[in-house]
Design a protein around this motif. Structure first.
Motif, PDB file in Angstrom:
ATOM      1  N   ARG A 163       0.818  -1.217   0.000  1.00 42.02           N
ATOM      2  CA  ARG A 163       0.000   0.000   0.000  1.00 42.02           C
ATOM      3  C   ARG A 163       0.844   1.257   0.000  1.00 42.02           C
ATOM      4  O   ARG A 163       0.893   1.997   0.975  1.00 42.02           O
ATOM      5  CB  ARG A 163      -1.002  -0.051   1.157  1.00 42.02           C
ATOM      6  CG  ARG A 163      -2.048  -1.121   0.879  1.00 42.02           C
ATOM      7  CD  ARG A 163      -3.126  -1.275   1.884  1.00 42.02           C
ATOM      8  NE  ARG A 163      -4.093  -2.261   1.382  1.00 42.02           N
ATOM      9  CZ  ARG A 163      -4.851  -3.034   2.129  1.00 42.02           C
ATOM     10  NH1 ARG A 163      -4.778  -2.934   3.435  1.00 42.02           N
ATOM     11  NH2 ARG A 163      -5.684  -3.892   1.587  1.00 42.02           N
ATOM     12  N   THR A 164       1.483   1.454  -1.135  1.00 43.16           N
ATOM     13  CA  THR A 164       2.368   2.598  -1.320  1.00 43.16           C
ATOM     14  C   THR A 164       2.002   3.331  -2.603  1.00 43.16           C
ATOM     15  O   THR A 164       1.333   2.791  -3.491  1.00 43.16           O
ATOM     16  CB  THR A 164       3.829   2.150  -1.408  1.00 43.16           C
ATOM     17  OG1 THR A 164       3.955   1.161  -2.453  1.00 43.16           O
ATOM     18  CG2 THR A 164       4.305   1.540  -0.097  1.00 43.16           C
ATOM     19  N   VAL A 165       2.447   4.582  -2.692  1.00 44.75           N
ATOM     20  CA  VAL A 165       2.322   5.380  -3.911  1.00 44.75           C
ATOM     21  C   VAL A 165       3.713   5.922  -4.199  1.00 44.75           C
ATOM     22  O   VAL A 165       4.266   6.684  -3.396  1.00 44.75           O
ATOM     23  CB  VAL A 165       1.319   6.536  -3.747  1.00 44.75           C
ATOM     24  CG1 VAL A 165       1.152   7.288  -5.064  1.00 44.75           C
ATOM     25  CG2 VAL A 165      -0.033   6.016  -3.262  1.00 44.75           C
ATOM     26  N   THR A 166       4.307   5.536  -5.332  1.00 46.07           N
ATOM     27  CA  THR A 166       5.686   5.904  -5.624  1.00 46.07           C
ATOM     28  C   THR A 166       5.814   6.500  -7.024  1.00 46.07           C
ATOM     29  O   THR A 166       5.002   6.218  -7.910  1.00 46.07           O
ATOM     30  CB  THR A 166       6.625   4.696  -5.506  1.00 46.07           C
ATOM     31  OG1 THR A 166       6.135   3.637  -6.341  1.00 46.07           O
ATOM     32  CG2 THR A 166       6.701   4.194  -4.085  1.00 46.07           C
ATOM     33  N   ARG A 167       6.854   7.298  -7.202  1.00 52.82           N
ATOM     34  CA  ARG A 167       7.192   7.884  -8.504  1.00 52.82           C
ATOM     35  C   ARG A 167       8.262   7.047  -9.183  1.00 52.82           C
ATOM     36  O   ARG A 167       8.856   6.138  -8.600  1.00 52.82           O
ATOM     37  CB  ARG A 167       7.685   9.313  -8.325  1.00 52.82           C
ATOM     38  CG  ARG A 167       6.609  10.308  -7.903  1.00 52.82           C
ATOM     39  CD  ARG A 167       5.579  10.501  -9.008  1.00 52.82           C
ATOM     40  NE  ARG A 167       6.165  11.002 -10.225  1.00 52.82           N
ATOM     41  CZ  ARG A 167       6.182  12.289 -10.585  1.00 52.82           C
ATOM     42  NH1 ARG A 167       5.657  13.200  -9.787  1.00 52.82           N
ATOM     43  NH2 ARG A 167       6.714  12.656 -11.734  1.00 52.82           N
ATOM     44  N   GLU A 168       8.529   7.375 -10.456  1.00 53.45           N
ATOM     45  CA  GLU A 168       9.501   6.622 -11.240  1.00 53.45           C
ATOM     46  C   GLU A 168      10.912   6.739 -10.663  1.00 53.45           C
ATOM     47  O   GLU A 168      11.766   5.884 -10.918  1.00 53.45           O
ATOM     48  CB  GLU A 168       9.482   7.078 -12.709  1.00 53.45           C
ATOM     49  CG  GLU A 168      10.097   8.449 -12.982  1.00 53.45           C
ATOM     50  CD  GLU A 168       9.202   9.596 -12.533  1.00 53.45           C
ATOM     51  OE1 GLU A 168       9.718  10.719 -12.386  1.00 53.45           O
ATOM     52  OE2 GLU A 168       7.982   9.377 -12.332  1.00 53.45           O
ATOM     53  N   ASN A 169      11.169   7.767  -9.864  1.00 55.01           N
ATOM     54  CA  ASN A 169      12.485   7.933  -9.243  1.00 55.01           C
ATOM     55  C   ASN A 169      12.564   7.292  -7.860  1.00 55.01           C
ATOM     56  O   ASN A 169      13.548   7.450  -7.142  1.00 55.01           O
ATOM     57  CB  ASN A 169      12.839   9.419  -9.144  1.00 55.01           C
ATOM     58  CG  ASN A 169      11.825  10.216  -8.328  1.00 55.01           C
ATOM     59  OD1 ASN A 169      10.908   9.651  -7.738  1.00 55.01           O
ATOM     60  ND2 ASN A 169      11.990  11.532  -8.312  1.00 55.01           N
ATOM     61  N   GLY A 170      11.507   6.563  -7.470  1.00 58.57           N
ATOM     62  CA  GLY A 170      11.473   5.899  -6.174  1.00 58.57           C
ATOM     63  C   GLY A 170      10.944   6.752  -5.054  1.00 58.57           C
ATOM     64  O   GLY A 170      10.824   6.284  -3.918  1.00 58.57           O
TER      65      GLY A 170
END
Length: 300
Positions: free
Chosen positions: A244-251
Motif C-alpha cells: 500500500r504505497t504510492v511511488t514515482r519513477e524515481n522511487g
C-alpha cells in the motif's frame, strides 16, 4: 528471476523444487485447509452465550514432512540440504521487514498456486546421512493466508477520445467528441479469476494530468488531482496488503498526490469481470494505465 517449472506433486520452496521426481520426497503436508482465525468473541454480560466479534485470518502454517533420499551417497544428501538452506540465507528477505519467500504448489487436480510468507523451520536429522537419507521437518508461515494464481494478469488501458466509447447505430446529431482540454476517459475490463478480492498494482504513465481511476461497479476511486506527468514519468499505486504505497519513477514517495478521499485499502478487484475507468487530461492520447494482479483464492 524466472520461477522453476513444476509438475504435479512438486513444490517450489523459495526457488528449490522438491517432491515427486526429485531427491526430496514429501511424505505428508498439513495446513492446506482453512487458515486459523483470530477471533474476538466475548461473553454476554449477565446472559448465556457470547457475542461473536470479527474473525481475522491468522498466519497459515504449512507443515511439510519430507526426506532427502540419495541412496548410499552421503555427500549428495548433504549437498541437497545445503541447497535448501542457501536461499533462506539471502539478506534481501531474511533481514528485510515485510519481505517474503514464495511457496508454490502443484497439487493434483489444481493449477499451480502460491503463498507468500517465511520459511520458519528447516530441521534435518543427519544421523542417517551416511546412507543418503535425511529426514526433514519444514514449516512455512504464510503471512498472507490466501492463495494466489501462479501467473500475473496484466491489463493496459489507454485513454480514449470518444465520450461514449464509440458510435452506436443509428447515429444522431449532435455527436460529442472530446478535445485535448477535457479529461478523456476509457472504460476497460478486468477479470479476477479467483474467489476472493484481488489487490492490483496500478501504474499511470504520462503525459497526463488530473488522473482518476474508478472501479465502476463499486464506485471506489483513486484520484490524483494535482499529478502532472510528462512523457515517460509514472506513478505506481500498490494496493496489496502489507505494501500500500504510492511511488514515482524515481522511487520517491508520491502519497501526497493522492486525494484524501481515495482509499487504497478498499480498492480491490472482486471475483469475476468488472469495469475500470481511467480519466485524465492528455492532449496526445498516449497516457496509459497498467493494472497488474493475481487471481486470489480462499482455497487451494
Amino acid at each position: 528471476m524466472t520461477d522453476p517449472t513444476l509438475t504435479t506433486g512438486q513444490l517450489d520452496l523459495a526457488g528449490v523444487v522438491i517432491g515427486k521426481g526429485t531427491s526430496v520426497q514429501i511424505r505428508d503436508i498439513s495446513g492446506l485447509g482453512r487458515p486459523p482465525v483470530r477471533e474476538e468473541d466475548f461473553d454476554q454480560p449477565s446472559m448465556d452465550g457470547a457475542w461473536p466479534g470479527p474473525d481475522y485470518y491468522a498466519t497459515r502454517e504449512i507443515r511439510i514432512d519430507a526426506a532427502i533420499r540419495t541412496p548410499g551417497d552421503r555427500a549428495a544428501a548433504l549437498d541437497v540440504l545445503a541447497a535448501l538452506q542457501q536461499p533462506l540465507h539471502a539478506p534481501a528477505v531474511r533481514l528485510a521487514g515485510g519481505a517474503t519467500h514464495t511457496l508454490r504448489i502443484a497439487w493434483p487436480g489444481r493449477p499451480v498456486k502460491r503463498l507468500q510468507g517465511r520459511v520458519r523451520l528447516l530441521d534435518a536429522d543427519v544421523r542417517q546421512a551416511i546412507h543418503g537419507y535425511v529426514p526433514l521437518d519444514i514449516s512455512f508461515a504464510a503471512t498472507d493466508p490466501l492463495w494466489y494464481s501462479d501467473t500475473e494478469t496484466v491489463t493496459e488501458i489507454p485513454l480514449g477520445w470518444l465520450t461514449g466509447g464509440g458510435f452506436r447505430a443509428p447515429v444522431h446529431a449532435p455527436i460529442h467528441v472530446q478535445n485535448g482540454t477535457v479529461a478523456a476517459d476509457r472504460p476497460g475490463w478486468v477479470t479476477n479469476t479467483g474467489t476472493a478480492d484481488a489487490w492490483p498494482v496500478l501504474r499511470i504513465t504520462g503525459p497526463c494530468a488530473n488522473v482518476t481511476v474508478t472501479h465502476v461497479p463499486t464506485g471506489r476511486t483513486l484520484a490524483l488531482p494535482t499529478a502532472n506527468l510528462t512523457a515517460g514519468q509514472w506513478i505506481e499505486i500498490d494496493t496489496r496488503p502489507g505494501f500500500r504505497t504510492v511511488t514515482r519513477e524515481n522511487g520517491g514517495n508520491a502519497l501526497s498526490l493522492l486525494a484524501p478521499a481515495s482509499r487504497i485499502d478498499q480498492f480491490a478487484v472482486p471475483p469475476g469481470t468488472s469495469e475500470m475507468r481511467f480519466t485524465a487530461f492528455d492532449a496526445t492520447n498516449t497516457a496509459r494505465l497498467r493494472l497488474t494482479w493475481r487471481g486470489t483464492y480462499t482455497a487451494l
